[in-house]
Enzyme design. Structure first.
Site, mmCIF file in Angstrom:
data_model
loop_
_atom_site.group_PDB
_atom_site.id
_atom_site.type_symbol
_atom_site.label_atom_id
_atom_site.label_comp_id
_atom_site.label_asym_id
_atom_site.label_seq_id
_atom_site.Cartn_x
_atom_site.Cartn_y
_atom_site.Cartn_z
ATOM 1 N N GLU A 195 25.555 -8.420 4.686
ATOM 2 C CA GLU A 195 26.833 -8.899 5.200
ATOM 3 C C GLU A 195 27.222 -10.230 4.567
ATOM 4 O O GLU A 195 28.385 -10.448 4.204
ATOM 5 C CB GLU A 195 26.768 -9.043 6.728
ATOM 6 N N SER A 262 10.431 3.488 1.153
ATOM 7 C CA SER A 262 9.319 4.372 1.479
ATOM 8 C C SER A 262 9.620 5.773 1.010
ATOM 9 O O SER A 262 10.756 6.102 0.665
ATOM 10 C CB SER A 262 9.078 4.393 3.001
ATOM 11 N N ASP A 334 22.086 0.512 10.277
ATOM 12 C CA ASP A 334 22.715 -0.803 10.388
ATOM 13 C C ASP A 334 22.643 -1.264 11.843
ATOM 14 O O ASP A 334 23.486 -0.903 12.666
ATOM 15 C CB ASP A 334 24.176 -0.734 9.917
ATOM 16 N N ASP A 337 24.721 -7.156 13.235
ATOM 17 C CA ASP A 337 26.082 -7.593 12.945
ATOM 18 C C ASP A 337 26.173 -9.103 13.110
ATOM 19 O O ASP A 337 25.687 -9.649 14.117
ATOM 20 C CB ASP A 337 27.102 -6.940 13.884
#
Length: 821
Positions: A195, A262, A334, A337
């Site tokens: 971000e 991974s 996600d 924030d």
């Protein structure tokens, strides 16, 4: 003159004798903390005898009459082998490193205090189920039983590092294990960095150019492969995948591009040559000595479970039982924030909310610093999460005057039952039981690949934030917290997490790639960890109608770079075999020799070959040439080559070829011009940093895996004893992934990869294989400090059976713990 020489000889001899005596004394003191594995001891805290059988690789098989005693044994074994590692991880999450290391770790302590992970972990203890509380308490008792021995019998202070740093060790608490799980969440969290960078780039470039340098992941989601016969009708995906800055000492938050990677894949019986399910897993983390992973086997009342643990937690995080296997990969959900908080101009202790101004919650926190006076931090929380200071994560570069930045993150909750989910997963017997156990999991989000005797599945676990569909930034850059549409609501239900069970094609897998293609806010993420390796995995999986344990190992160790195969024909399209042969020793000849080597190369990132080094140096120089005039100093934030960006430029997607023109020059440069200049840059770098002719260079000499000791790895002289160095194959975009550092004199050093590998074959479960990247012991004087690392480097494994007699047959020691009546 003769007498002077004689006294010089005597002086030198005396110094040698003193050095030998000092070395002997240091070795003696350090060796006292080497644990005795072959012993019987009376121990408080257990109700029945516990047997810790260590096989020839020093992997403990812990056998007891009840689960509490088995978890006690795991805590005891972890403390024997990894005490320093455990204490440092606990100090890190507590924000107490500066008590030992002084001011150089102050910023790290400040970050952890502001996130408040340790207090959240303590509060979450009451939310665990009874089975988990039992495991945590028994594990802590096992750790403390060994600590008691260290305190009463000296034992070299428990680990050699305690002779150099503070040896104050407080008893282990159940909350400490919960806190270490939260610390792992911090080490795997990368969306905050994304971000910040997108916001910085957005302030510099127009939106269409932002889409070039920070592209969305192209293509559709890939998780379950189609039926074998239909594969040949598929078109290959068109596009080809992402990096950052120095951190304070022992900084636990990853640089951009290092948030986790991974591999995990599974085959159903219909796609297995032996008729049993197959599972391969290799979670990727930053390398360290010792490795973060520790192999162990626990004999629980629900059956034996064997695999990879992390010292400090009573969990087999990846492994198998007799009928169920599970692996983990970073899901790239996600779950973070950033929110822009507007301060009240009349009262900076208040922030603006959709309902008006409200006070910031504050708390003082005292940080003690070695050899200095303590300092007091003022911790601030808003309804959206903690406020982070502007000097952290470069937040000050994107935070307007009169504002602050807060962080919303699913991990920042006391109602966190992730540990209970892990304990439930260890006890699962079927895929459906494994999926059910994941319902309690909060963070760090993972993609679980699971198999039982008959079926396979993949399920994302971890809380998905409830974002408003009208969110102004969709969580891609910081959003104003005074607008209600930007705030988080009720989290999405567990059923919304992607799930793939028994696909008709018989194979599921994940390489940190995009797995679903849903619209915001159920999209999971805009940023993923891979768009390249998944293409190679698809090809290897579908090249065979049925798979074996060995074919899964081959895929896990595959070093072919789809990125190189994609980019070289594009970038060098106008450069191959052009012009007459140039005289030897000229720059033109060097260029021709490099292009000839690359033209005949198959993209294999083999440690013994020169082409991977030439290619990597060229692409690194190329990206620098493309972006540095547009981004200026911000270009240094892009440490790794982004293949999607380079491909967009050289395919001229949405006019992306404009990046090739140098803004400051009068001429208009083409992409071929920049490719040629970048090749010269790369060859210049090689001439200054590499020895020998181009054809004699070795990728492995530069792609060195350096497993660095967390605290002694930079200490002169000692670093040559405690750090482990290995020449390795692979690269940033191969299935055998070895992520390069992107910084320093050698930007190609391998710093992040599969520190644990496991292959489970349920047609013959005891033929399953495991390995970690160093050794089981954290003691540099132990022969088990790096013994498994040599197997790991060669792509070999050690077997781990649930049959205790096989472990006893080649045991390096058996510890019998007897309860005190």
């Amino acid at each position: 003159m003769g007498r002077i020489i004689l006294w010089m000889i005597r002086g030198i001899a005396a110094l040698v004798v003193i050095a030998v005596l000092l070395s002997g004394m240091v070795y003696y003191l350090a060796s006292q903390s080497l644990p005795d594995y072959d012993v019987t001891r009376e121990t408080p805290g257990i109700t029945a005898p516990v047997e810790i059988v260590r096989n020839n690789a020093n992997i403990p098989h812990i056998l007891g009459e009840n689960d509490s005693d088995v978890f006690f044994g795991l805590g005891y074994a972890h403390a024997q082998d990894r005490l320093w590692q455990m204490i440092i991880m606990r100090r890190t999450v507590q924000g107490r490193l500066s008590e030992v290391f002084g001011r150089r770790t102050l910023k790290t302590d400040e970050l952890l205090r502001r996130l408040d992970l340790y207090n959240l972990a303590r509060a979450s203890l009451e939310y665990q189920d009874d089975d988990t509380k039992m495991a945590l308490e028994a594990y802590a008792s096992g750790v403390n039983a060994y600590l008691s021995r260290v305190n009463t019998e000296a034992l070299g202070r428990g680990a050699p590092e305690f002779f150099l740093f503070s040896n104050e060790i407080s008893p282990w608490q159940p909350a400490d294990s919960l806190a270490i799980l939260k610390l792992m969440g911090l080490q795997l969290a990368g969306h905050l960095e994304d971000e910040v960078l997108r916001a910085r780039v957005s302030l510099t470039l127009p939106e269409d150019r932002v889409r070039d340098i920070l592209p969305d992941m192209p293509g559709h989601g890939i998780a379950a492969l189609p039926e074998y016969a239909s594969f040949f009708d598929q078109a290959a995906p068109q596009f080809a995948s992402l990096g950052e800055q120095d951190r304070p000492a022992m900084w636990p938050s990853p640089r951009r591009g290092f948030a986790g990677a991974s591999n995990g894949w599974a085959a159903a019986p219909t796609r297995s040559a032996a008729g049993g399910t197959l599972l391969a897993n290799d979670p990727h983390l930053g390398f360290s000595a010792p490795a973060i992973w520790y192999l162990a086997r626990l004999e629980l009342q629900t059956g034996g479970v064997i695999g990879g643990t992390i010292p400090g937690m009573p969990l087999i995080l990846a492994g198998r039982s007799d009928s169920f296997g599970y692996g983990i990969t970073s899901s790239y959900l996600d779950d973070q924030d950033l929110h822009l908080e507007q301060l009240n101009p009349d009262n900076p202790d208040e922030i603006r909310t959709p309902d008006g101004f409200t006070p910031i919650t504050t708390r003082a926190s005292i940080v003690r610093i070695k050899d200095e006076a303590p300092i007091t931090l003022t911790l601030q929380w808003t309804p959206n999460g903690p406020i982070l200071p502007p000097e952290m994560y470069d937040l000050g570069l994107i935070t307007p005057v009169g504002h602050a930045m807060s962080l919303s993150w699913t991990l920042l909750t006391e109602k966190d039952r992730s540990m209970s989910a892990g304990i439930g997963l260890m006890r699962a017997k079927t895929v459906m039981e494994g999926i059910a156990a994941g319902a309690d999991y909060v963070a760090p989000s993972q993609t679980l690949t699971m198999v039982d005797k008959d079926s396979i599945a993949m399920k994302v676990i971890g809380v998905m934030p409830g974002r408003n569909p009208r969110n102004q930034t969709q969580g891609r850059i910081p959003s104003p917290a005074w607008n209600a549409v930007n705030l988080w609501g009720t989290p999405l239900s567990y059923s919304a997490n992607p799930k793939f069970v028994q696909p008709t094609g018989g194979i599921v897998g994940n390489t940190n790639n995009k797995i679903i293609d849903r619209p915001f806010p159920e999209h999971m993420s805009f940023n993923w960890g891979d768009s390249q390796r998944i293409q190679r995995w698809q090809r290897l999986m579908q090249a065979r109608e049925v798979h074996t344990r060995d074919s899964f190992i081959e895929a896990q160790l595959d070093t072919v770079s789809v990125t190189a195969r994609t980019l070289l024909p594009l970038v060098a399209a106008d450069l191959w075999f052009t012009g007459e042969a140039a005289p030897a020793g000229t720059q033109d000849r060097n260029r021709q020799d490099a292009l000839t080597l690359l033209a005949n190369w198959n993209g294999e990132m083999n440690e013994h070959m020169p082409e991977p080094l030439i290619y990597s140096a060229w692409m690194r120089a190329l990206q620098s040439r493309l972006i540095r005039d547009e981004l200026g100093p911000l270009a240094t934030a892009f440490k790794h080559v982004d293949p999607v960006f380079v491909e967009r430029v050289y395919r001229d997607v949405d006019t992306a070829s404009v990046w090739c023109d140098v803004i400051q020059s009068a001429a208009r440069e083409t992409c071929s011009d920049i490719a040629l200049v970048a090749l010269d840059d790369a060859l210049l770098w090689l001439s200054e940093n590499a020895r020998g002719k181009q054809e004699s260079l070795r990728w492995g000499d530069y792609h060195l895996a350096v497993h660095k000791h967390a605290t002694l790895g930079e200490v002169p002289f000692l670093k040559w004893f405690v750090n482990i160095r290995q020449s390795t194959s692979g690269g940033d975009n191969t299935l055998l992934r070895g992520l390069t550092s992107g910084v320093g004199k050698n930007p190609f050093q391998n710093v992040h990869g599969a520190a644990y590998r496991g292959i489970y074959d349920f047609s013959d479960p005891d033929s399953s294989l495991f390995v970690i990247s160093t050794g089981q012991s954290g003691h540099p004087l132990s022969r088990h400090y790096d013994d498994l690392g040599e197997l790991w480097r060669r792509g070999e494994f050690t077997p781990m059976s649930l049959d205790p007699e096989l472990a006893r047959a080649a045991a390096v020691g058996i510890t019998h713990l007897i309860p005190i009546n």
